[in-house]
Design an enzyme around this catalytic site. Structure first.
Site, PDB file in Angstrom:
ATOM      1  N   LYS A   1      -4.744  -1.154 -14.704  1.00 34.88           N
ATOM      2  CA  LYS A   1      -4.194   0.181 -14.064  1.00 34.88           C
ATOM      3  C   LYS A   1      -5.553  -0.100 -13.232  1.00 34.88           C
ATOM      4  O   LYS A   1      -6.169   0.105 -13.636  1.00 34.88           O
ATOM      5  CB  LYS A   1      -4.180   1.888 -14.266  1.00 34.88           C
ATOM      6  CG  LYS A   1      -3.976   2.725 -13.679  1.00 34.88           C
ATOM      7  CD  LYS A   1      -3.427   4.323 -14.346  1.00 34.88           C
ATOM      8  CE  LYS A   1      -3.568   5.360 -12.915  1.00 34.88           C
ATOM      9  NZ  LYS A   1      -3.399   6.909 -13.596  1.00 34.88           N
TER      10      LYS A   1
ATOM     11  N   SER B   1       1.118   8.495 -12.751  1.00 33.20           N
ATOM     12  CA  SER B   1       0.480   8.032 -11.508  1.00 33.20           C
ATOM     13  C   SER B   1      -0.080   6.693 -11.854  1.00 33.20           C
ATOM     14  O   SER B   1      -0.125   5.828 -10.575  1.00 33.20           O
ATOM     15  CB  SER B   1      -1.651   8.627 -11.263  1.00 33.20           C
ATOM     16  OG  SER B   1      -1.783   8.117 -12.649  1.00 33.20           O
TER      17      SER B   1
ATOM     18  N   SER C   1       0.432  10.867 -16.777  1.00 36.91           N
ATOM     19  CA  SER C   1       0.800  10.015 -15.975  1.00 36.91           C
ATOM     20  C   SER C   1       0.729   8.303 -16.532  1.00 36.91           C
ATOM     21  O   SER C   1       1.181   8.047 -15.479  1.00 36.91           O
ATOM     22  CB  SER C   1      -0.836   9.432 -15.513  1.00 36.91           C
ATOM     23  OG  SER C   1      -1.007  10.707 -14.071  1.00 36.91           O
TER      24      SER C   1
HETATM   25  N1  GLN Z   1       0.472  14.855 -11.611  1.00 41.93           N
HETATM   26  C1  GLN Z   1      -0.618  15.013 -12.008  1.00 41.93           C
HETATM   27  C2  GLN Z   1      -2.019  15.083 -10.955  1.00 41.93           C
HETATM   28  O1  GLN Z   1      -1.728  14.575 -10.117  1.00 41.93           O
HETATM   29  C3  GLN Z   1      -1.003  14.146 -13.312  1.00 41.93           C
HETATM   30  C4  GLN Z   1      -2.140  13.169 -13.892  1.00 41.93           C
HETATM   31  C5  GLN Z   1      -2.613  11.863 -14.428  1.00 41.93           C
HETATM   32  O2  GLN Z   1      -2.637  12.076 -15.223  1.00 41.93           O
HETATM   33  N2  GLN Z   1      -3.245  11.621 -13.499  1.00 41.93           N
HETATM   34  O3  GLN Z   1      -2.977  15.146 -11.296  1.00 41.93           O
END
Ligand code: GLN
Length: 486
Positions: free
Chosen positions: A78, A153, A177
């Site tokens: 990532k 994400s 994510s």
């Molecule tokens: N959807 C969550 C957020 O926007 C989780 C994102 C993540 O796990 N990085 O914070």
């Protein structure tokens, strides 16, 4: 079957038996990426030295050197995981041209094991989002249907594995994510116990909640990668010194006597019936194999999303203060004086979602509102933690859906952040309480989109979790039958 469609376990065995070379594997993965990447858009940066990395492994094999089982296996990282000499953008304009001078702890482990880094994957900007649509760089398409989101994400990491553009990947999970895109792309993703994987070199979003974790086609692949990346690291004081077993070789697939808890709050309003049905079918399968199932109630789940967004935004507002146009990253071209430079740099360098979080975080930490929001969120977090600890006195694992719905069409929720925030309902409790959780595929909808089942366990019980997931996978006849999507 093409090499790029195989699992890491199969490829590792083939390499050991000399049925293929690391160069052949990488060559196939690169050719596949050449034809599919235009439709998928999984990568922000593709490494140019993939073949050289693979050839170095072949040379080591020819010399008879002892190699890690994952040597020669392609992996994508990532783009918030630091890679020395390789651009690390966090999918943000702010870091568009940032090349880290050092490797993250996990990158170092991956390199030392001789894994072949294929590139850096697309993500929501600074990991804020659940669909990969807040990326400044590009759109990533779901490999099962390119008009749909891959989840987020870590959407690029999930799509790359599902599409055969790499074999394994690493994501980061602050509120879901890793698990969410794994669910929406039909692969396995593990959010490890807080403190089991070093965050050194992970670009910080919400430091008290996030962990780097493995993503793969099967539970065994995921377990192998987890064994590689976990462990105490002196560069991250939150990592825990303890014995970490070899998770993959300890998988038994036995679930006799395993006590499964099914919290009813995770199957209520907002959960798509097709998803509930698929998850319940999975639970029944495990029950038939000898596990015991009981429905439980976790009423404090109601506060989880609100508490998560307050705590995560508060930490984000502090972590992202470093992007000031001075030390690294983007700086606005035109400005008058220092304050104006800060303002313009941050206005132009960050996207809307990031700004929303920074503003929200600054607000909840401000002296006038701290007690009303931040303090309450922390109290809610404690209650959620306690409630889960109580549940784990009676259950070995909890099973829930991973994502309330299957993937949705690109653009459908981009104008309504609250809708997206709500879709974190099943995943944020594991982050708020530091517990490990895994998402495994549990079938497809009538329209062919994958769905995910989440399993959660007490801290440092990854072996129990992986074993339950492996048992389920075996009962299903395997998640991965080869044959990449689109
Ligand atoms: N959807 C969550 C957020 O926007 C989780 C994102 C993540 O796990 N990085 O914070």
């Amino acid at each position: 079957m093409n090499l790029y469609e195989k699992t890491a376990t199969e490829l590792s065995d083939m390499l050991r038996r000399k049925e293929c070379s690391a160069a052949e594997i990488s060559q196939e993965v690169l050719e596949r990426t050449e034809t599919s990447e235009e439709r998928i858009g999984a990568y922000i940066t593709r490494c140019e030295d993939v073949m050289q990395q693979a050839e170095a492994v072949d040379k080591a094999i020819a010399e008879g050197r002892a190699l890690h089982p994952l040597a020669g296996i392609p992996i994508a990282l990532k783009d918030n995981i630091s890679t020395k000499g390789i651009r690390t953008t966090c999918a943000s304009r702010m870091l568009e041209n940032y090349v880290p001078p050092y490797d993250a702890a996990v990158t170092e482990k991956v390199r030392r094991a001789g894994m072949v880094i294929t590139g850096k994957t697309n993500m929501d900007e600074f990991a804020m989002g659940a669909s990969t649509e807040t990326s400044y760089m590009k759109v990533t398409h779901n490999p099962h249907n390119p008009e749909y989101v891959p989840g987020g994400s870590s959407g690029g990491s999930a799509a790359a594995v599902a599409a055969g553009e790499t074999i394994l990947s690493l994501g980061s999970d602050t509120g879901g994510s890793i698990r969410q895109p794994a669910a929406l792309c039909g692969i396995v993703g593990l959010k490890p116990t807080y403190g089991s994987v070093s965050r050194y070199g992970l670009v910080a979003y919400a430091s008290s909640l996030e962990q780097i974790g493995p993503m793969g086609k099967t539970v065994r692949d995921t377990a192998m990668l987890y064994s590689l990346i976990c462990g105490r690291d002196q560069m991250d004081a939150t990592t825990v010194r303890r014995e970490y077993p070899d998770f993959a070789s300890a998988l038994s697939g036995k679930v006799q006597g395993l006590r499964i808890g099914v919290p009813r709050e995770y199957f209520g309003d907002g959960i798509c019936p097709e998803v509930s049905v698929a998850v319940w079918e999975g639970i029944r399968l495990l029950e038939q194999a000898g596990a015991s199932v009981r429905e439980i109630s976790l009423p404090d789940t109601e506060y989880a999303v609100s508490a998560y967004y307050i705590i995560a935004s508060a930490e984000a507002s502090s972590n992202l203060a470093r992007y000031d146009g001075v030390r690294y990253g983007f700086r606005a071209k035109h400005y008058k004086g220092l304050t104006d430079m800060y303002e313009r740099t941050r206005s132009e360098g960050f996207g809307d979602e990031v700004k929303r979080r920074v503003m929200l975080g600054t607000f909840v930490l401000s002296s006038g509102y701290y007690d009303a929001y931040y303090k309450k969120a922390r109290a809610a977090q404690q209650r959620i933690k306690r409630e889960l600890a109580d549940a784990f006195r009676e259950c070995d694992i909890l099973i829930t859906p991973t994502y309330p719905t299957p993937a949705f069409p690109l653009g459908e929720k981009s104008d309504d952040p609250l809708k997206l925030y709500m879709s974190d309902i099943c995943t944020v409790t594991a982050n708020l309480s530091g517990l490990p959780a895994i998402s495994v595929p549990c079938g497809k909808t009538a329209s062919g989109l994958p769905m995910g089942m989440q399993m959660m366990a007490p801290a440092f019980s990854e072996q129990v979790l992986l074993n339950a997931a492996y048992a389920y996978e075996t009962l299903c006849g395997g998640f991965w039958s080869g044959g990449t999507v689109i």
